[in-house]
Design a protein around this motif. Structure first.
Motif, mmCIF file in Angstrom:
data_model
loop_
_atom_site.group_PDB
_atom_site.id
_atom_site.type_symbol
_atom_site.label_atom_id
_atom_site.label_comp_id
_atom_site.label_asym_id
_atom_site.label_seq_id
_atom_site.Cartn_x
_atom_site.Cartn_y
_atom_site.Cartn_z
ATOM 1 N N ILE A 292 25.759 25.874 14.952
ATOM 2 C CA ILE A 292 26.638 26.527 15.995
ATOM 3 C C ILE A 292 27.496 25.555 16.584
ATOM 4 O O ILE A 292 28.770 25.384 16.749
ATOM 5 N N ALA A 295 30.242 24.146 14.533
ATOM 6 C CA ALA A 295 31.170 25.253 14.276
ATOM 7 C C ALA A 295 32.196 25.312 15.282
ATOM 8 O O ALA A 295 33.266 25.699 14.920
ATOM 9 N N SER A 296 31.701 24.949 16.572
ATOM 10 C CA SER A 296 32.407 24.973 17.723
ATOM 11 C C SER A 296 33.392 23.919 17.673
ATOM 12 O O SER A 296 34.633 24.205 18.157
ATOM 13 N N SER A 300 37.365 24.296 16.932
ATOM 14 C CA SER A 300 38.389 23.876 18.146
ATOM 15 C C SER A 300 39.355 22.815 17.770
ATOM 16 O O SER A 300 40.388 23.059 18.010
ATOM 17 N N THR A 337 38.902 30.707 16.712
ATOM 18 C CA THR A 337 38.021 29.809 16.932
ATOM 19 C C THR A 337 36.665 30.373 17.395
ATOM 20 O O THR A 337 35.569 29.823 17.190
ATOM 21 N N CYS A 341 32.496 30.446 15.363
ATOM 22 C CA CYS A 341 31.223 30.468 16.037
ATOM 23 C C CYS A 341 30.263 31.696 15.797
ATOM 24 O O CYS A 341 29.107 31.594 15.517
ATOM 25 N N TYR A 342 31.061 32.862 15.927
ATOM 26 C CA TYR A 342 30.188 34.165 15.520
ATOM 27 C C TYR A 342 29.836 34.153 14.208
ATOM 28 O O TYR A 342 28.654 34.615 13.954
ATOM 29 N N GLN A 398 29.857 37.683 21.222
ATOM 30 C CA GLN A 398 29.463 36.188 20.663
ATOM 31 C C GLN A 398 28.577 35.905 21.696
ATOM 32 O O GLN A 398 27.315 35.505 21.510
ATOM 33 N N THR A 416 23.950 24.110 23.199
ATOM 34 C CA THR A 416 24.976 25.093 22.479
ATOM 35 C C THR A 416 25.902 25.106 23.494
ATOM 36 O O THR A 416 27.304 25.153 23.449
ATOM 37 N N SER A 419 28.398 22.260 23.359
ATOM 38 C CA SER A 419 29.074 22.092 22.456
ATOM 39 C C SER A 419 30.204 22.906 22.861
ATOM 40 O O SER A 419 31.397 22.646 22.355
ATOM 41 N N TYR A 420 29.969 24.129 23.455
ATOM 42 C CA TYR A 420 31.196 24.897 23.560
ATOM 43 C C TYR A 420 32.084 24.449 24.752
ATOM 44 O O TYR A 420 33.463 24.397 24.487
ATOM 45 N N GLY A 423 33.920 22.050 22.985
ATOM 46 C CA GLY A 423 35.040 22.628 22.000
ATOM 47 C C GLY A 423 36.100 23.212 22.702
ATOM 48 O O GLY A 423 37.558 23.102 22.473
#
Length: 493
Positions: A292, A295-296, A300, A337, A341-342, A398, A416, A419-420, A423
């Motif tokens: 995850i 992905a973020s 991004s 974006t 993540c979803y 999400q 997580t 990371s967000y 991002g």
């Protein structure tokens, strides 16, 4: 006994390499195709095409969208699994195709768009062919043949594009866009079953409740998510002219070119490996958190750069008649974006068969979308307003997804969120720096502006990544959020 096979990491790496190599080739082909098609037809033509294809893609979920995942999870031999899958697709694909043909006859009473019924009649065959092609590709991937699957999918895509471009050059009408979409799964099915050296004839057990349960559970859950992506387009088709629907769909198409490529890493490579890790009893929180987080950060950076270069991209790729799509493209990058993540989180839930949790996530997402689109119709009845409200609904879904992963001990929520935050900062820096440069150089040739904006946005992404590494600002932000939450609990006591 619980150790993973030694080749798992190597297989994952090789699978990712071939998947991304095929993605790069497919992206180049799609960019060329998009540029030629956009200059050959009007926004209104693409409005009709977008509605027809979106309906066919929704129908595909009733045919066999979950077949691929069911094949990857099934312990049965390839011949038995392929027999079950082909039987399922033959029955459901034929029934859905007939229903789409009936719908096509009167579809213009729902959407008053010229040429839509002819396109819908052609698109009626897409669900059946998509289901058949997905079976062969899944059999190849479950055997570790990522190279064979990726090459055949890319070759099928390139062949369908080449055929469509040739027919456009010969003066074909807009319906040829749907013919090209129909040709793609047909080519892939032929190439896939040729590679497996067998004809897709149903054999093996008459039925398998587990196979059907997994297939339709995943298929219906994916359907709800795809509906979140599609309902804004259908709603716009009712409240806006066909030309605005065309602008909306072309901006979506440009943004989903990188989106489709990035998501393949999770749906075609990470998914089977997460399922394998789960079967061997290994702890999942660390790999899922990493997936995850990747992905973020990837989403991004990629979509932030795309947003910063939206205007030159539209000018080069689509042409001057599509200049109004620039703002919509920026909004679509924000949507994509979150969507990436979803998809990464969904791959984790699906790989472990947590269908009950997925249905709950979909219920929250569906309810959020209904509320958001109601607000859009009442307060923001434009393409930008509809898309902004749909983006909010996806974000709510999400967030609920992450909450359930946390409760299932399948993700480290602190890492997580970290990371967000990284991002979000990466996207804003890439978008802002690219937009400033694009606006400053707006009078110049877009072929000169585009590489400059991309270079500036990329430099900004590298710079912000260095800042996070050196100052750990995101960890500080997470700490602040935690302290705020703690203080609220104390105050409530």
């Amino acid at each position: 006994m619980n150790d993973l096979p030694k080749l798992t990491r190597g297989e994952l790496a090789r699978g990712a390499i071939w998947t991304y190599g095929a993605m790069a080739a497919s992206t180049v082909a799609q960019l060329i195709y998009t540029a030629i098609a956009a200059r050959s037809f009007t926004p209104s033509d693409f409005g009709a095409y977008a509605i027809a294809i979106s309906i066919a893609q929704v129908a595909t979920y009733f045919v066999g969208s979950g077949v691929s995942q069911a094949i990857l999870q099934s312990p049965d031999p390839d011949q038995t699994v392929s027999g079950l899958a082909v039987r399922q697709v033959l029955v459901s694909g034929t029934a859905i195709g007939l229903l789409l043909m009936i719908l096509a006859i009167n579809i213009e009473t729902i959407w008053d768009i010229d040429g839509l019924n002819e396109m819908m009649l052609i698109a009626a065959g897409i669900p059946f062919l998509a289901g058949i092609s997905s079976i062969s590709m899944s059999i190849l991937r479950r055997g570790g043949q990522f190279k064979a699957a990726s090459l055949r999918e890319t070759l099928g895509l390139v062949a369908s594009f080449a055929m469509t471009i040739a027919l456009i050059s010969a003066g074909a009408q807009a319906y040829i866009l749907v013919v090209g979409s129909l040709a793609f799964p047909a080519f892939v099915a032929i190439l896939g079953w040729w590679a497996l050296r067998r004809v897709p004839i149903p054999r093996g057990a008459v039925t398998s409740r587990m196979f059907l349960r997994v297939s339709y559970q995943i298929g219906m859950q994916n359907l709800v998510h795809y509906t979140i992506l599609t309902l804004p387009l259908w709603l716009l088709g009712r409240i806006a002219p066909a030309s605005e629907v065309g602008l909306f769909s072309r901006a979506q198409n440009v943004s989903t070119i990188p989106m489709n490529g990035l998501s393949q890493a999770f749906t075609k490579v990470v998914y089977p490996k997460l399922a394998e890790i789960g079967r061997h009893g290994r702890k999942l929180s660390d790999p899922i958190t990493s997936v995850i987080g990747i992905a973020s950060l990837m989403g991004s950076a990629c979509f932030g750069i795309t947003a910063g270069s939206a205007q030159p991209i539209i000018s080069i790729l689509l042409g001057p008649q599509w200049s109004a799509a620039g703002g919509l493209l920026t909004l679509w990058t924000t949507f994509c974006t979150i969507n990436l993540c979803y998809i990464a989180a969904s791959s984790a839930l699906e790989s472990q068969g947590l269908f009950g949790q997925i249905w709950r996530v979909q219920l929250v997402g569906g309810a959020s979308l209904v509320v958001a689109l109601t607000v859009a119709v009442l307060q923001f009845p434009t393409a930008a307003g509809v898309l902004a409200c749909a983006t909010v609904a996806l974000g709510v879904s999400q967030a609920d997804q992450l909450r359930r992963l946390k409760n299932a001990l399948m993700v480290n929520i602190r890492h997580t969120i970290n990371s967000y935050l990284q991002g979000t900062a990466t996207y804003l820096v890439a978008w802002g720096s690219g937009t400033v440069v694009a606006n400053t150089m707006s009078e110049l040739n877009p072929f000169i502006v585009l590489p400059v904006t991309v270079a500036v946005s990329l430099a900004a992404v590298i710079g912000i990544s260095g800042v996070f590494r050196r100052t750990e600002a995101s960890r500080i932000a997470v700490g602040v959020l935690r302290e705020i939450k703690r203080s609220r609990k104390v105050a409530s006591v």
